[in-house]
Design a protein around this motif. Structure first.
Motif, PDB file in Angstrom:
ATOM      1  N   UNK A  11      20.731  51.196  -8.398  1.00  0.00           N
ATOM      2  CA  UNK A  11      19.517  51.106  -7.595  1.00  0.00           C
ATOM      3  C   UNK A  11      18.991  49.679  -7.706  1.00  0.00           C
ATOM      4  N   UNK A  12      18.742  49.059  -6.564  1.00  0.00           N
ATOM      5  CA  UNK A  12      18.442  47.628  -6.560  1.00  0.00           C
ATOM      6  C   UNK A  12      19.719  46.833  -6.682  1.00  0.00           C
ATOM      7  N   UNK A  13      20.801  47.374  -6.115  1.00  0.00           N
ATOM      8  CA  UNK A  13      22.130  46.791  -6.305  1.00  0.00           C
ATOM      9  C   UNK A  13      22.361  45.475  -5.612  1.00  0.00           C
ATOM     10  N   UNK A  14      21.483  45.086  -4.702  1.00  0.00           N
ATOM     11  CA  UNK A  14      21.621  43.770  -4.074  1.00  0.00           C
ATOM     12  C   UNK A  14      20.519  42.818  -4.535  1.00  0.00           C
ATOM     13  N   UNK A  15      19.771  43.210  -5.567  1.00  0.00           N
ATOM     14  CA  UNK A  15      18.687  42.382  -6.090  1.00  0.00           C
ATOM     15  C   UNK A  15      19.172  41.367  -7.103  1.00  0.00           C
ATOM     16  N   UNK A  16      18.201  40.720  -7.762  1.00  0.00           N
ATOM     17  CA  UNK A  16      18.508  39.630  -8.688  1.00  0.00           C
ATOM     18  C   UNK A  16      19.470  40.055  -9.782  1.00  0.00           C
ATOM     19  N   UNK A  17      19.181  41.168 -10.449  1.00  0.00           N
ATOM     20  CA  UNK A  17      20.024  41.612 -11.555  1.00  0.00           C
ATOM     21  C   UNK A  17      21.033  42.665 -11.132  1.00  0.00           C
ATOM     22  N   UNK A  18      20.642  43.562 -10.227  1.00  0.00           N
ATOM     23  CA  UNK A  18      21.598  44.555  -9.741  1.00  0.00           C
ATOM     24  C   UNK A  18      22.793  43.905  -9.078  1.00  0.00           C
ATOM     25  N   UNK A  19      22.547  42.819  -8.334  1.00  0.00           N
ATOM     26  CA  UNK A  19      23.650  42.109  -7.686  1.00  0.00           C
ATOM     27  C   UNK A  19      24.610  41.504  -8.681  1.00  0.00           C
ATOM     28  N   UNK A  20      24.065  40.974  -9.775  1.00  0.00           N
ATOM     29  CA  UNK A  20      24.950  40.393 -10.800  1.00  0.00           C
ATOM     30  C   UNK A  20      25.737  41.488 -11.516  1.00  0.00           C
ATOM     31  N   UNK A  21      25.120  42.651 -11.698  1.00  0.00           N
ATOM     32  CA  UNK A  21      25.861  43.762 -12.293  1.00  0.00           C
ATOM     33  C   UNK A  21      27.004  44.188 -11.383  1.00  0.00           C
ATOM     34  N   UNK A  22      26.757  44.225 -10.080  1.00  0.00           N
ATOM     35  CA  UNK A  22      27.821  44.560  -9.133  1.00  0.00           C
ATOM     36  C   UNK A  22      28.959  43.538  -9.209  1.00  0.00           C
ATOM     37  N   UNK A  23      28.617  42.263  -9.398  1.00  0.00           N
ATOM     38  CA  UNK A  23      29.651  41.247  -9.567  1.00  0.00           C
ATOM     39  C   UNK A  23      30.476  41.508 -10.819  1.00  0.00           C
ATOM     40  N   UNK A  24      29.791  41.829 -11.917  1.00  0.00           N
ATOM     41  CA  UNK A  24      30.486  42.064 -13.177  1.00  0.00           C
ATOM     42  C   UNK A  24      31.466  43.226 -13.075  1.00  0.00           C
ATOM     43  N   UNK A  25      31.023  44.315 -12.436  1.00  0.00           N
ATOM     44  CA  UNK A  25      31.817  45.539 -12.409  1.00  0.00           C
ATOM     45  C   UNK A  25      32.709  45.653 -11.184  1.00  0.00           C
ATOM     46  N   UNK A  26      32.532  44.739 -10.232  1.00  0.00           N
ATOM     47  CA  UNK A  26      33.281  44.848  -8.984  1.00  0.00           C
ATOM     48  C   UNK A  26      34.779  44.711  -9.132  1.00  0.00           C
ATOM     49  N   UNK A 332      21.463  31.886 -28.978  1.00  0.00           N
ATOM     50  CA  UNK A 332      22.391  31.981 -27.833  1.00  0.00           C
ATOM     51  C   UNK A 332      22.065  30.873 -26.845  1.00  0.00           C
ATOM     52  N   UNK A 333      23.109  30.245 -26.315  1.00  0.00           N
ATOM     53  CA  UNK A 333      22.960  29.297 -25.206  1.00  0.00           C
ATOM     54  C   UNK A 333      23.973  29.655 -24.123  1.00  0.00           C
ATOM     55  N   UNK A 334      23.483  29.718 -22.885  1.00  0.00           N
ATOM     56  CA  UNK A 334      24.331  29.987 -21.715  1.00  0.00           C
ATOM     57  C   UNK A 334      24.300  28.764 -20.815  1.00  0.00           C
ATOM     58  N   UNK A 335      25.467  28.330 -20.390  1.00  0.00           N
ATOM     59  CA  UNK A 335      25.566  27.140 -19.554  1.00  0.00           C
ATOM     60  C   UNK A 335      25.480  27.516 -18.068  1.00  0.00           C
ATOM     61  N   UNK A 336      24.847  26.641 -17.301  1.00  0.00           N
ATOM     62  CA  UNK A 336      24.842  26.782 -15.847  1.00  0.00           C
ATOM     63  C   UNK A 336      24.259  28.093 -15.369  1.00  0.00           C
ATOM     64  N   UNK A 337      24.980  28.725 -14.444  1.00  0.00           N
ATOM     65  CA  UNK A 337      24.510  29.962 -13.814  1.00  0.00           C
ATOM     66  C   UNK A 337      24.868  31.214 -14.606  1.00  0.00           C
ATOM     67  N   UNK A 338      25.374  31.060 -15.821  1.00  0.00           N
ATOM     68  CA  UNK A 338      25.805  32.239 -16.586  1.00  0.00           C
ATOM     69  C   UNK A 338      24.644  32.999 -17.218  1.00  0.00           C
ATOM     70  N   UNK A 339      23.522  32.328 -17.454  1.00  0.00           N
ATOM     71  CA  UNK A 339      22.399  32.961 -18.129  1.00  0.00           C
ATOM     72  C   UNK A 339      21.884  34.230 -17.466  1.00  0.00           C
ATOM     73  N   UNK A 340      21.694  34.246 -16.128  1.00  0.00           N
ATOM     74  CA  UNK A 340      21.142  35.448 -15.485  1.00  0.00           C
ATOM     75  C   UNK A 340      22.027  36.687 -15.586  1.00  0.00           C
ATOM     76  N   UNK A 341      23.275  36.542 -16.039  1.00  0.00           N
ATOM     77  CA  UNK A 341      24.107  37.722 -16.250  1.00  0.00           C
ATOM     78  C   UNK A 341      23.747  38.448 -17.546  1.00  0.00           C
ATOM     79  N   UNK A 342      23.089  37.765 -18.470  1.00  0.00           N
ATOM     80  CA  UNK A 342      22.830  38.351 -19.786  1.00  0.00           C
ATOM     81  C   UNK A 342      22.037  39.653 -19.718  1.00  0.00           C
ATOM     82  N   UNK A 343      20.982  39.760 -18.887  1.00  0.00           N
ATOM     83  CA  UNK A 343      20.226  41.020 -18.867  1.00  0.00           C
ATOM     84  C   UNK A 343      21.024  42.244 -18.437  1.00  0.00           C
ATOM     85  N   UNK A 344      22.181  42.059 -17.773  1.00  0.00           N
ATOM     86  CA  UNK A 344      22.958  43.222 -17.335  1.00  0.00           C
ATOM     87  C   UNK A 344      24.256  43.389 -18.111  1.00  0.00           C
ATOM     88  N   UNK A 345      24.502  42.514 -19.073  1.00  0.00           N
ATOM     89  CA  UNK A 345      25.735  42.621 -19.849  1.00  0.00           C
ATOM     90  C   UNK A 345      25.741  43.892 -20.684  1.00  0.00           C
TER      91      UNK A 345
END
Length: 573
Positions: A11-26, A332-345
Motif C-alpha cells: 500500500x503506497x507502492x508508488x510512493x517514496x518508500x513503497x516505490x523503493x521497496x518495489x525496486x528491492x523486491x522486483x 552507519x553511512x550510506x553513499x549517494x542515493x542508497x540511504x532512502x532504501x534503509x527504511x524498507x530494508x
C-alpha cells in the motif's frame, strides 16, 4: 497469475518508500508483487517505469524484473475486506502514512488483514501507532497471523543495533539514536507532515530515570556519525523527534535513565531555522507547523547542498561486566542515493525470510527486536552502506590510531599496525623529498620546518606518548621538525588531528586494501576554522609493500600549490 508465487501487496507502492521497496523486491522471481494506491494511473506509470530497462544500469534500478509485478487500485478508506479478498495477498505492507494522522481508525487495515487471516507489516514511525499495535495481539494470535508495526529504521534497525551491543553491558543507562539524511534526497511530503505534527510540541523522553517532556525539534545533541574505517559525516546537531523507540526502550531496559531520538539534516542553517520555527509553536505563537509542511518540503529541496551521503547512529552508555563505565556506538553511512532504501530494508529482510520458510510468531506487536543486525547487514551488502561499532572504555584506553579506527584496526596490514602500536618507539629508513617552488609554499614550509628537497635522505621518526596525544619528531638528514597528533574532540570526534605549529589539520583514517589513507576533513589556524576549499590537500597514505612500512605524504593547497611531498620507508628499531 500463478498461485505458486508469494503474493505481496504494497500500500503506497508508488510512493517514496513503497516505490523503493518495489525496486528491492522486483527482481525476486518467487513473488507476485501488487503495487497499490488510490490512483491506478500512478500505479500503472510506476510499474511501467519499473519494467523499462535503464541504459547501462546495473543492480538496483536495472529493471531486471523477476517478480510478477501488477499495478492495482487500493483505497484504504474503501471496502477493505472486498479489496483484500479480491487480491488475495499473503502479506500486506503498509508503506503509506503519515501514520501520525490516521486517528481512531488507524488500525483498520491491520484489523481487516487479521480478520481475513492475512499477515501484515508496516513502516510506521509514529510512536502512538507502533506502541498501540499490541491491542490487536489476541485477535492476531487467534487467526494465526502476525502484525508487525515499525519495521523501519526506528525502531526495527535501531533495536537490532541495540541488541548487538547489549551483551557488552551489565547495565544500560542511556540510549540515543538518530538519522542523518543526505541533503540531496528528496524528502516526501508525508515525511515532512509527520515531523510537523510534533514540532514544538511535547515529546515523552526519559531524564534521570523519570518520564519527562522533551521539546520536538528544539532539544538537541551533537553527534559525529563515523563507522570505523570510512570518512565520517560532518559533525551535526540532531534535533529531538518523536520516534517509537522512546516508548519502547523503558520496557526493554529497566535501568534506563535517559533516551533521545533525533534527526540531523543538512544544510544545518536550514535546520536551525526549522528549530526556531518550532520554538514559535512551543511559545504558542503558532498553533502548528503542519500548514507549512509543503513550504518546508520545497525549502529542503531548494537548498540541497553538501555531501550526497547520509547516516544513522545508535549510542549506548552504561556499565560493563567489570563494573567500568562503557560507551558503545553503532554507526552507519550510506553513499549517494542508497540511504532512502534503509527504511524498507527491514521489510525486504522479512519477505526473504518468509520465502525461505522462516516466519515470525503469530501476534500483533512493534517490530523492535524482530530482526537481527545480521539480517540488515546482509541486505546492506547490495548497497554502498558501511556500518560498524565503536567501543570507548576510558579505563582501557587504546593506542591513538587503534582508538580512532575501532574495529577497522583489524583490517590494517601488519607493517602499518606495528608502527602505530603505541608507546615510545623509533623507526628509521630512507626518504625522497620534493618542495614546492612558490613564494607562499616556501613561507608555509619555513614556518612549519619542513625539510629541503633531497634524494635518498636518511630519516628517523621518534614517537613519544604525551597523555592522550602522540608527539612525532621527524629527522630528515639532520633537519628536524615536530608535530603532534591527537583524537579530535567535540565536532572533530573520530578524526585524527595533527598539529603543525599554528595549523591543526583534521583527517579521517580510511583503510583501503594494503593502504591506510589520511583524508583531510577540515583545518584550523590558531584554533580558527578555515574554508575547506583552501584546506591542504594531496594524496597522503601509508602502505605495506614487500612486508615493509612505506609512507607517501603530500601537502599543498589551492593558494600555495605543492608545499612538500616526501615518500619513503621505515623500519622499527
Amino acid at each position: 497469475m500463478s498461485d505458486e508465487r508469494f503474493c505481496l501487496l504494497i500500500i503506497g507502492g508508488y510512493g517514496t518508500f513503497g516505490g523503493r521497496l518495489a525496486q528491492l523486491l522486483g527482481e525476486e522471481p518467487r513473488l507476485r508483487l501488487l503495487v497499490g494506491g488510490r490512483s491506478l494511473e500512478k500505479a500503472d506509470d510506476f510499474v511501467a517505469d519499473l519494467r523499462t530497462p535503464k541504459d547501462g544500469a546495473e543492480g538496483l534500478g536495472s529493471n531486471n524484473l523477476g517478480a510478477l509485478v501488477q499495478a492495482v487500485a487500493f483505497d484504504r478508506d474503501g471496502d477493505l475486506p472486498e479489496q483484500l479478498t479480491r487480491m488475495r495477498p499473503h502479506l500486506v505492507i503498509d508503506a503509506s502514512g503519515p501514520f501520525q494522522s490516521f486517528g481512531k481508525d488507524g488500525y483498520k487495515v491491520a484489523e481487516a488483514c487479521i480478520d481475513l487471516g492475512i499477515d501484515y507489516a508496516d513502516i510506521a514511525d509514529s510512536t502512538g501507532f507502533v506502541a498501540g499495535i499490541g491491542g490487536l495481539d489476541a485477535a492476531a494470535k487467534a487467526k494465526g497471523t502476525f502484525a508487525l508495526s515499525g519495521l523501519s529504521s526506528l525502531p526495527a534497525l535501531s533495536f537490532a543495533a541495540l541488541e548487538a551491543m547489549a551483551p557488552h553491558f551489565s547495565r544500560i543507562d542511556s540510549v540515543a539514536a538518530g538519522i542523518a539524511p543526505s541533503a540531496h534526497v528528496k524528502i516526501g511530503l508525508n515525511v515532512v507532515r509527520a515531523i510537523a505534527t510534533y514540532a514544538g510540541k511535547k515529546v515523552p523522553v526519559l531524564r534521570n530515570g523519570q518520564p519527562a517532556a522533551g521539546r520536538g525539534l528544539i532539544d538537541a545533541m551533537r553527534v559525529t556519525v563515523a563507522p570505523p574505517g570510512v570518512k565520517p559525516l560532518r559533525s551535526r546537531t540532531f534535533l529531538l523527534v518523536d520516534a517509537p523507540d522512546l516508548a519502547l526502550l523503558p520496557a526493554r531496559f529497566a535501568d534506563l535513565k535517559s533516551s533521545f531520538t533525533g534527526v540531523g539534516t543538512e544544510p544545518q542553517p536550514l535546520q536551525h531555522l526549522l528549530s526556531l520555527a518550532s520554538r514559535l509553536v512551543h511559545l504558542r505563537l503558532l498553533p502548528s507547523l503542519l500548514p507549512f509542511a509543503r513550504v518546508l518540503q520545497r525549502a529542503s529541496h531548494a537548498f540541497a547542498v553538501g555531501e550526497h551521503r547520509g547516516g544513522m547512529f545508535v549510542r549506548v552508555g552504561g556499565v560493563d561486566h567489570a563494573g567500568e563505565r562503557l560507551s558503545c556506538g553503532w554507526h552507519l553511512i550510506a553513499e549517494g542515493d542508497d540511504g532512502p532504501f534503509i527504511p524498507v530494508i527491514g521489510v525486504d529482510a522479512l519477505v526473504r525470510r518468509l520465502l525461505t520458510g522462516v516466519r515470525p510468531e503469530s501476534g500483533a506487536r512493534p517490530a523492535a527486536g524482530e530482526l537481527r543486525l545480521e539480517d540488515f547487514e546482509a541486505a546492506f551488502r547490495r548497497f554502498q552502506i558501511t556500518t560498524g561499532i565503536r567501543m570507548e572504555n576510558e579505563a582501557a584506553r587504546q593506542p591513538l590510531y587503534r582508538q580512532i579506527l575501532g574495529s577497522a584496526w583489524e583490517r590494517l596490514p601488519p607493517a602499518i599496525s606495528a608502527l602505530h602500536a603505541g608507546g615510545a618507539r623509533v623507526a628509521s629508513g630512507r626518504a625522497r623529498i620534493e618542495r614546492g617552488g612558490g613564494l607562499l609554499a616556501r613561507i608555509v614550509a619555513g614556518v612549519i620546518g619542513f625539510p629541503r628537497a633531497g634524494e635518498d635522505v636518511p630519516v628517523t621518526v621518534r614517537f613519544v606518548p604525551d597523555g592522550d596525544r602522540e608527539v612525532w619528531t621527524r629527522d630528515f638528514g639532520g633537519k628536524v621538525f615536530c608535530s603532534w597528533q591527537v583524537e579530535g574532540k567535540g565536532r572533530d570526534r573520530h578524526l585524527l588531528a595533527e598539529v603543525f605549529g599554528p595549523f591543526r589539520v583534521l583527517m579521517a583514517l580510511v583503510p583501503d586494501g594494503e593502504k591506510l589513507r589520511l583524508v583531510v576533513r577540515g583545518w584550523r589556524f590558531c584554533g580558527i576554522p578555515l574554508p575547506m576549499f583552501l584546506a591542504p590537500g594531496g594524496d597522503t597514505y601509508e602502505e605495506e609493500r614487500d612486508g615493509r612500512f612505506h609512507f607517501h605524504v603530500e601537502i599543498g593547497g589551492r593558494l600555495t600549490g605543492l608545499v612538500v611531498r616526501y615518500t619513503g620507508w621505515l623500519v622499527a628499531e
